[in-house]
Write an enzyme that holds these catalytic residues in place. Structure first.
Site, mmCIF file in Angstrom:
data_model
loop_
_atom_site.group_PDB
_atom_site.id
_atom_site.type_symbol
_atom_site.label_atom_id
_atom_site.label_comp_id
_atom_site.label_asym_id
_atom_site.label_seq_id
_atom_site.Cartn_x
_atom_site.Cartn_y
_atom_site.Cartn_z
ATOM 1 N N PRO A 1 0.793 -1.236 0.000
ATOM 2 C CG PRO A 1 -0.023 -0.997 2.166
ATOM 3 C CD PRO A 1 0.731 -1.933 1.270
ATOM 4 C CG HIS A 2 4.304 2.088 -0.588
ATOM 5 N ND1 HIS A 2 5.669 2.005 -0.633
ATOM 6 C CD2 HIS A 2 3.950 1.538 0.585
ATOM 7 C CE1 HIS A 2 6.119 1.427 0.459
ATOM 8 N NE2 HIS A 2 5.087 1.133 1.205
ATOM 9 C CB ALA A 3 -2.085 4.956 -2.735
ATOM 10 C CE1 TYR B 1 4.258 5.323 -4.680
ATOM 11 C CE2 TYR B 1 5.486 3.781 -6.015
ATOM 12 C CZ TYR B 1 4.329 4.135 -5.366
ATOM 13 O OH TYR B 1 3.256 3.309 -5.393
#
Length: 199
Positions: A125-127, A172
């Site tokens: 979960p790194h949207a 990121y």
């Protein structure tokens, strides 16, 4: 499209048996050995899901369809990822003991590897790219250049990677939060000091 030298996979070593990512306690072999896993993240997936409302009642949960592995390039990379993991493990002989636990040495064909990937896939979960920043005329844009949500008054949507027009490669979340957040945060601070967020 992405540049030719854009990273496609990110290898994530973990000092645990991850199993099928459903219940780590139950999936741990608990046989007295220490396990390691090598997860692989698709750094810039091309599959696109959707989030929509299920009713006019804001208390009702949204309809979420991640639509994983819907793009042929993501399927190809998922298969390559398992093969790459095996290449890494092959270099570890003398450090590791025993045979490959999952998916198991018998899983060799692209079809079998893909079936395993679909069974064991888990989100990281790194949207990013969920609230595109852009001009109001672009129907894909959700926020303006200062992070204000179009069509609302006084509502901002975070200050991070969600503004990116698509997913950036790699881990990121750090540079997104620092760069975009610092810029938009400064803008919000200035606006709030001089009368609040208008239109």
């Amino acid at each position: 499209m992405l540049p030719a030298d854009w990273p496609e996979l990110e290898l994530l070593p973990v000092n645990a048996a991850l199993g099928y990512h459903r219940n780590y306690q139950k999936e741990d072999p608990a046989d007295g050995y220490k396990y390691a896993s090598l997860s692989t993240l698709l750094a810039a997936p091309l599959s696109r899901g959707s989030v929509s409302i299920s009713s006019a009642n804001p208390a009702d949960p949204p309809l979420i369809d991640p639509n994983y592995l819907s793009h042929p390039a993501d399927i190809e990379l998922a298969i390559v990822a398992i093969r790459r993991q095996r290449e890494v493990w092959a270099q570890m002989q003398g450090v590791t003991i025993g045979d490959e636990t999952l998916p198991g040495a018998h899983v060799q064909s692209d079809e079998d590897i893909l079936a395993f990937v679909k069974q064991s896939l888990a989100p990281a979960p790194h949207a990013a790219g969920t609230c595109r920043m852009g001009r109001k005329e672009n129907r894909e844009s959700v926020v303006d250049g200062m992070g204000r949500v179009y069509g609302t008054k006084g509502l901002s949507k975070g200050r991070g990677c969600e503004y990116f027009p698509g997913a950036a490669a790699g881990a990121y979340n750090g540079y997104g939060l620092c760069g975009c957040g610092e810029d938009c945060g400064g803008n919000f601070e200035g606006e709030m000091r001089f009368g609040g967020l208008g239109g």
